[in-house]
Design a protein around this motif. Structure first.
Motif, PDB file in Angstrom:
ATOM      1  N   ARG A 121       0.897  -1.161   0.166  1.00  0.00           N
ATOM      2  CA  ARG A 121       0.245   0.274  -0.055  1.00  0.00           C
ATOM      3  C   ARG A 121       0.922   1.367   0.088  1.00  0.00           C
ATOM      4  N   CYS A 122       1.103   2.295  -1.137  1.00  0.00           N
ATOM      5  CA  CYS A 122       1.683   2.783  -1.378  1.00  0.00           C
ATOM      6  C   CYS A 122       1.447   4.322   0.159  1.00  0.00           C
ATOM      7  N   THR A 123       2.780   5.180   0.306  1.00  0.00           N
ATOM      8  CA  THR A 123       2.362   5.837   1.242  1.00  0.00           C
ATOM      9  C   THR A 123       2.250   7.393   1.172  1.00  0.00           C
ATOM     10  N   GLY A 124       3.263   6.821  -1.369  1.00  0.00           N
ATOM     11  CA  GLY A 124       3.868   8.562  -0.759  1.00  0.00           C
ATOM     12  C   GLY A 124       2.558  10.008  -0.516  1.00  0.00           C
ATOM     13  N   ARG A 145      -5.574  11.229   0.126  1.00  0.00           N
ATOM     14  CA  ARG A 145      -6.568  10.215  -0.069  1.00  0.00           C
ATOM     15  C   ARG A 145      -6.401   8.680   0.524  1.00  0.00           C
ATOM     16  N   PRO A 146      -6.013   8.281   1.653  1.00  0.00           N
ATOM     17  CA  PRO A 146      -5.955   7.287   2.132  1.00  0.00           C
ATOM     18  C   PRO A 146      -6.720   6.243   1.823  1.00  0.00           C
ATOM     19  N   LEU A 147      -5.946   4.506   1.894  1.00  0.00           N
ATOM     20  CA  LEU A 147      -7.314   3.335   1.661  1.00  0.00           C
ATOM     21  C   LEU A 147      -7.277   3.136   2.475  1.00  0.00           C
ATOM     22  N   ASP A 148      -8.203   2.577   3.072  1.00  0.00           N
ATOM     23  CA  ASP A 148      -8.654   1.517   3.375  1.00  0.00           C
ATOM     24  C   ASP A 148      -8.837   0.348   2.507  1.00  0.00           C
ATOM     25  N   LEU A 149      -8.211  -1.034   3.390  1.00  0.00           N
ATOM     26  CA  LEU A 149      -8.054  -1.955   2.364  1.00  0.00           C
ATOM     27  C   LEU A 149      -9.986  -2.808   2.830  1.00  0.00           C
ATOM     28  N   GLY A 150     -10.148  -2.397   4.117  1.00  0.00           N
ATOM     29  CA  GLY A 150     -11.445  -3.306   4.529  1.00  0.00           C
ATOM     30  C   GLY A 150     -11.003  -4.697   4.904  1.00  0.00           C
ATOM     31  N   ALA A 151     -11.383  -5.734   5.149  1.00  0.00           N
ATOM     32  CA  ALA A 151     -10.984  -6.958   5.150  1.00  0.00           C
ATOM     33  C   ALA A 151     -10.284  -8.411   3.849  1.00  0.00           C
ATOM     34  N   LEU A 152      -8.990  -8.721   4.304  1.00  0.00           N
ATOM     35  CA  LEU A 152      -8.300  -9.370   3.590  1.00  0.00           C
ATOM     36  C   LEU A 152      -8.376 -10.923   3.702  1.00  0.00           C
ATOM     37  N   PRO A 153      -7.902 -12.184   2.735  1.00  0.00           N
ATOM     38  CA  PRO A 153      -7.999 -12.831   2.427  1.00  0.00           C
ATOM     39  C   PRO A 153      -6.661 -13.588   3.917  1.00  0.00           C
ATOM     40  N   ASP A 154      -7.162 -14.491   4.059  1.00  0.00           N
ATOM     41  CA  ASP A 154      -5.828 -14.939   5.206  1.00  0.00           C
ATOM     42  C   ASP A 154      -4.528 -15.397   4.408  1.00  0.00           C
ATOM     43  N   GLY A 155      -3.786 -15.119   5.166  1.00  0.00           N
ATOM     44  CA  GLY A 155      -2.796 -15.078   4.263  1.00  0.00           C
ATOM     45  C   GLY A 155      -1.506 -14.435   3.561  1.00  0.00           C
ATOM     46  N   VAL A 156      -2.683 -13.113   3.699  1.00  0.00           N
ATOM     47  CA  VAL A 156      -2.177 -11.286   2.664  1.00  0.00           C
ATOM     48  C   VAL A 156      -1.391 -10.553   3.559  1.00  0.00           C
ATOM     49  N   ARG A 172      -5.903   4.183  -8.464  1.00  0.00           N
ATOM     50  CA  ARG A 172      -7.649   4.598  -7.269  1.00  0.00           C
ATOM     51  C   ARG A 172      -8.293   3.731  -6.369  1.00  0.00           C
ATOM     52  N   ALA A 173      -6.831   3.235  -6.158  1.00  0.00           N
ATOM     53  CA  ALA A 173      -7.676   1.477  -5.089  1.00  0.00           C
ATOM     54  C   ALA A 173      -8.749   1.931  -4.529  1.00  0.00           C
ATOM     55  N   ASP A 174      -9.510   0.819  -4.083  1.00  0.00           N
ATOM     56  CA  ASP A 174      -9.822   0.443  -3.365  1.00  0.00           C
ATOM     57  C   ASP A 174     -10.430  -0.920  -2.293  1.00  0.00           C
ATOM     58  N   ALA A 175     -11.075  -0.929  -1.614  1.00  0.00           N
ATOM     59  CA  ALA A 175     -11.390  -2.212  -1.185  1.00  0.00           C
ATOM     60  C   ALA A 175     -11.877  -3.227  -1.660  1.00  0.00           C
ATOM     61  N   ALA A 176     -13.029  -3.149  -3.088  1.00  0.00           N
ATOM     62  CA  ALA A 176     -13.540  -4.052  -3.914  1.00  0.00           C
ATOM     63  C   ALA A 176     -11.880  -4.749  -5.042  1.00  0.00           C
ATOM     64  N   LYS A 177     -11.499  -3.263  -5.267  1.00  0.00           N
ATOM     65  CA  LYS A 177     -10.106  -3.342  -6.493  1.00  0.00           C
ATOM     66  C   LYS A 177      -9.467  -3.865  -5.628  1.00  0.00           C
ATOM     67  N   VAL A 178      -9.024  -3.800  -4.572  1.00  0.00           N
ATOM     68  CA  VAL A 178      -7.728  -4.924  -3.988  1.00  0.00           C
ATOM     69  C   VAL A 178      -8.521  -6.554  -4.254  1.00  0.00           C
ATOM     70  N   ALA A 179      -8.726  -6.214  -3.546  1.00  0.00           N
ATOM     71  CA  ALA A 179      -9.951  -8.025  -3.697  1.00  0.00           C
ATOM     72  C   ALA A 179      -9.900  -8.979  -4.865  1.00  0.00           C
ATOM     73  N   ARG A 180     -10.377  -7.810  -5.683  1.00  0.00           N
ATOM     74  CA  ARG A 180     -10.389  -8.717  -7.209  1.00  0.00           C
ATOM     75  C   ARG A 180      -8.797  -8.500  -8.209  1.00  0.00           C
ATOM     76  N   ALA A 181      -7.747  -7.457  -7.449  1.00  0.00           N
ATOM     77  CA  ALA A 181      -6.653  -7.965  -8.060  1.00  0.00           C
ATOM     78  C   ALA A 181      -5.700  -9.567  -7.423  1.00  0.00           C
ATOM     79  N   LEU A 182      -6.241  -9.440  -6.210  1.00  0.00           N
ATOM     80  CA  LEU A 182      -6.019 -10.805  -5.755  1.00  0.00           C
ATOM     81  C   LEU A 182      -5.930 -11.704  -5.762  1.00  0.00           C
ATOM     82  N   ALA A 183      -7.289 -11.510  -6.670  1.00  0.00           N
ATOM     83  CA  ALA A 183      -8.182 -13.352  -6.824  1.00  0.00           C
ATOM     84  C   ALA A 183      -8.224 -13.336  -8.387  1.00  0.00           C
TER      85      ALA A 183
END
Length: 467
Positions: A34-37, A43-54, A80-91
């Protein structure tokens, strides 16, 4: 390979993207960075719940500041990440776009003899092309210097930009990779090198497959080796990059890398930035007149600006060299975001220092130094009245402390010391001035020398913020 465990340990522990595991420790199922630049912190990113092991890692910059907030799901950039986009990218499996049908007309002219070497170098001199990685060294002079060294020679393409706010090289590799590679092969032809090494920033791993495809189909008999970094900002410095290519820690050397005895594998080495090689291809195709009278405010030519922060249309902008920040924002970025007024900006990324809105020198080489900063790679980060400049300065100081290679004491200790001082409620100017002097005078490379610009520029231009 006749390597001692100590040699493996020192290299593996140096790079941020290598992970040393204990004997019974399992590797994470996936790594999410997660970028902190500066742009992503707006525009802080809320990742929400992530799969186990991430495993989640907060990292200083991912080179996508114009798409903030950003995350990297393994090799997959999430814009332009949000929790849904992150979940899709991981899956979902990732298939990068592949180039096809590229041509290399300028290279063909070079190889056929239609464009002689001296004529090509003269054209680059007429255009006034300089290195666009930050130092601004005249390109043709650098090429002539390397060509004068005894062969065999090498060319290195520096695609390891890593400073917060800098993302132009990624844009060129995404949109104009063929011209960049053509420029690299022209450079190799000009200095009579038989091999090229392209050092790609590891955060840009998604570009690797497409570049490999392009390289496979290139004309000519010059070999291009595609190498990925492993997460080290200091490897953007030429000599540290060469050390890394040799399989070692990215520790800067004392002398310029295009001198024979400090080149890659002991050979005379020409190192050029991605943007520089793009302009080589364009200038030799369109002529030095491309850089003719396009500039502004007493400067000539075109320049690429990476613009991020509080503007409506961030991104890479090819604009007149010497443009002012307000002209750049209004004419190329759609103006400031609604409700925001320009308060400050970084003209040259984290190391370029802050300038106030009232002070608008031309954004060009040599025009900002008198104000205590520099243009560097032209990473323009825009701040408004909504941004806490002290917090931004602390963010950038942490970046330099994280990325210091640790080779020299003034930088290793100084960057860490600055974080502690800037995190306090009151800034001790005398102590910070003293620290800045030591770091600038005694650090081996530009990282330690430029890091003090972060707080020194606030003392100079924003006394009301730091008192």
């Amino acid at each position: 390979m006749r390597l001692s465990p100590a040699e493996v340990q020192e290299t593996a522990s140096f790079y941020a993207h290598f992970r040393l595991l204990d004997d019974h420790e399992a590797a994470p199922a996936a790594v999410l960075r997660r970028c902190t630049g500066p742009a992503c912190s707006m525009r802080p990113l809320d990742l929400g719940a992530l799969p186990d092991g991430v495993m989640v890692e907060d990292v200083p910059c991912t080179g996508l500041c114009d798409h903030a907030p950003v995350a990297l799901a393994g090799k997959v950039p999430v814009r332009r990440a949000d929790a849904a986009k992150v979940a899709r990218a991981l899956a979902e499996p990732y298939s990068p776009p592949m180039p096809s049908g590229e041509s290399f007309p300028v290279l063909d002219r070079c190889l056929s003899g239609e464009l002689p070497r001296d004529e090509a170098l003269t054209e680059l001199e007429r255009a006034g092309l300089r290195g666009m990685g930050g130092a601004g060294f005249p390109t043709a002079r650098k090429w002539r210097s390397v060509a004068a060294q005894p062969g065999p020679r090498l060319v290195v393409v520096n695609a390891d930009e890593g400073e917060p706010g800098t993302f132009k090289d990624r844009w060129f590799l995404e949109n104009h990779a063929a011209q960049v590679l053509e420029g690299a092969l022209i450079a190799a032809w000009a200095v009579e090198a038989d091999e090229v090494y392209l050092y790609l920033r590891d955060e840009y791993a998604d570009l690797h497959k497409g570049l490999a495809t392009l390289i496979r189909d290139l004309p000519g008999d010059i070999t291009i080796h595609l190498r990925r970094g492993a997460g080290a900002y200091v490897c953007g410095e030429e000599s540290a990059l060469i050390e890394s290519l040799e399989g070692k820690r990215g520790l800067p050397r004392q002398r310029p890398p295009y001198v024979a005895e400090v080149g890659l594998f002991g050979r005379p080495t020409l190192v050029n930035n991605v943007e520089t090689l793009y302009w080589v291809s364009r200038l030799l195709a369109e002529g030095a007149e491309l850089f003719g009278n396009e500039g502004r405010n007493g400067h000539h030519g075109l320049r690429t600006y990476s613009v991020s922060g509080r503007v409506k249309e961030p991104g890479v902008k090819i604009a007149p060299n010497g443009i002012t920040v307000s002209e750049l924002i209004d004419e190329f970025c759609g103006g400031m975001e609604d409700g925001h007024v320009l308060a400050a900006y970084l003209p040259g990324g984290a190391s370029g220092g802050f300038l106030p809105a009232r002070l608008q020198p031309p954004l060009a080489f040599g025009a900002i130094e008198e104000h205590g900063g520099f243009i560097g790679s032209a990473a323009v980060v825009v701040f408004s009245q909504a941004d806490d400049l002290r917090a931004v300065a602390l963010n950038l100081a942490r970046f330099f402390a994280h990325e210091s290679c640790g080779q020299c004491t003034p930088c290793r200790v100084g960057t860490a010391k600055s974080v502690g001082l800037l995190a306090g409620p009151a800034w001790d100017r005398d102590l910070l001035d003293d620290l800045a002097g030591v770091m600038r005078d005694a650090s081996i490379c530009g990282l330690g020398q430029a890091a003090p610009n972060v707080w020194q520029s606030l003392f100079r231009h924003f006394p009301e913020v730091v008192t």
